[in-house]
Design a protein around this motif. Sequence first.
Motif, short mmCIF file in Angstrom:
data_model
loop_
_atom_site.label_atom_id
_atom_site.label_comp_id
_atom_site.label_asym_id
_atom_site.label_seq_id
_atom_site.Cartn_x
_atom_site.Cartn_y
_atom_site.Cartn_z
N MET A 191 -12.35 77.38 6.28
CA MET A 191 -11.59 76.23 5.78
C MET A 191 -12.46 74.98 5.68
N LYS A 192 -13.27 74.76 6.70
CA LYS A 192 -14.12 73.57 6.69
C LYS A 192 -15.18 73.64 5.60
N ALA A 193 -15.79 74.81 5.44
CA ALA A 193 -16.82 74.96 4.40
C ALA A 193 -16.19 74.81 3.02
N ASP A 194 -14.99 75.35 2.84
CA ASP A 194 -14.29 75.22 1.57
C ASP A 194 -13.97 73.76 1.28
N GLU A 195 -13.51 73.07 2.30
CA GLU A 195 -13.15 71.66 2.17
C GLU A 195 -14.36 70.80 1.79
N ALA B 221 -10.56 74.71 18.09
CA ALA B 221 -11.63 75.22 17.23
C ALA B 221 -11.91 74.25 16.08
N TRP B 222 -10.85 73.68 15.53
CA TRP B 222 -11.00 72.76 14.40
C TRP B 222 -11.73 71.48 14.81
N ASN B 223 -11.42 70.99 15.98
CA ASN B 223 -11.99 69.72 16.43
C ASN B 223 -13.37 69.86 17.06
N ASP B 224 -13.78 71.10 17.31
CA ASP B 224 -15.09 71.34 17.91
C ASP B 224 -16.12 71.55 16.80
N GLY B 225 -17.04 70.62 16.66
CA GLY B 225 -18.06 70.74 15.63
C GLY B 225 -18.99 71.92 15.84
N GLY B 226 -18.95 72.50 17.03
CA GLY B 226 -19.82 73.63 17.32
C GLY B 226 -19.15 74.98 17.20
N PRO C 95 4.61 79.94 22.98
CA PRO C 95 3.44 80.66 22.48
C PRO C 95 2.87 80.06 21.20
N GLU C 96 3.75 79.60 20.30
CA GLU C 96 3.27 79.06 19.03
C GLU C 96 2.47 77.78 19.26
N SER C 97 2.96 76.93 20.17
CA SER C 97 2.23 75.70 20.48
C SER C 97 0.91 76.02 21.18
N ASP C 98 0.95 77.05 22.03
CA ASP C 98 -0.25 77.46 22.74
C ASP C 98 -1.32 77.95 21.76
N PHE C 99 -0.89 78.75 20.78
CA PHE C 99 -1.83 79.25 19.77
C PHE C 99 -2.33 78.10 18.90
N ALA C 100 -1.42 77.18 18.58
CA ALA C 100 -1.81 76.02 17.78
C ALA C 100 -2.88 75.20 18.50
N MET D 25 -9.44 87.60 19.02
CA MET D 25 -8.57 86.56 18.47
C MET D 25 -9.36 85.26 18.28
N GLU D 26 -10.18 84.93 19.27
CA GLU D 26 -11.00 83.72 19.17
C GLU D 26 -12.00 83.83 18.02
N ILE D 27 -12.55 85.03 17.82
CA ILE D 27 -13.49 85.26 16.72
C ILE D 27 -12.82 84.95 15.38
N ILE D 28 -11.60 85.47 15.22
CA ILE D 28 -10.87 85.28 13.96
C ILE D 28 -10.58 83.80 13.72
N VAL D 29 -10.10 83.12 14.75
CA VAL D 29 -9.79 81.70 14.61
C VAL D 29 -11.06 80.92 14.26
N SER D 30 -12.16 81.25 14.92
CA SER D 30 -13.42 80.54 14.66
C SER D 30 -13.87 80.72 13.21
#
Length: 215
Positions: A110-114, A64-69, A53-58, A99-104
Amino acid sequence: MENQDEKEVPRELRTPTTEGGNAISAAWDFYNDFLEKLKLSAPDFNCESVLDPESDFAATFDAAWNDGGTDGDKSVEKLMRYAQGSDEERFITPFIIVMEIIVSYGVQAMKADESGQRELAWTFAADAQYWAGILTAAWSDRAHGVKPAAALAKLRHAENVALKEDALKYWRENIDPALPAARAANVLLRVVPLSHKKLSELISAAKKGGKKSDS
């Protein structure tokens, strides 16, 4: 996973990244518990389809991180579309969408902060935290016997309340108070995804209540 006390970050050290990450951690806690309960309540569930499950969630996070959209707002729209046609049997979908909303939103924070967009990052972090609270409450309600449709109704109600608050805030800060409610609603339509009728009623009520002068 760590317990909540271990995940607490002193207020003075909090950033959009830590808050977005904390919300994502709450989403993981839900997902892990969700799979455990699914295995117990659905004997026919193919447990081997989620070996780790942890790998699946990762993988969900990485996607989400790799998708620019990646766009939490679009995920919220997806939830609202689902809600319009939901039924008692399809209880899994709304929770997974949240769950997807939260991850997005967490990823966007994180990206905007970075990239140095601190103010924008905080808006995403706030949305991630908001939906993490909704998910935690709704999942807890379901565990205590609240029907799926009722849990989803709570999500919809909370979102509507938040949208109304956003509309009033924008109206107070950016729109001439002398502008008729219907015309003010025309402006708000470009900012808040509520109907023109609902926005007009909201502004009319606020005018009568003298809320425009609040700040």
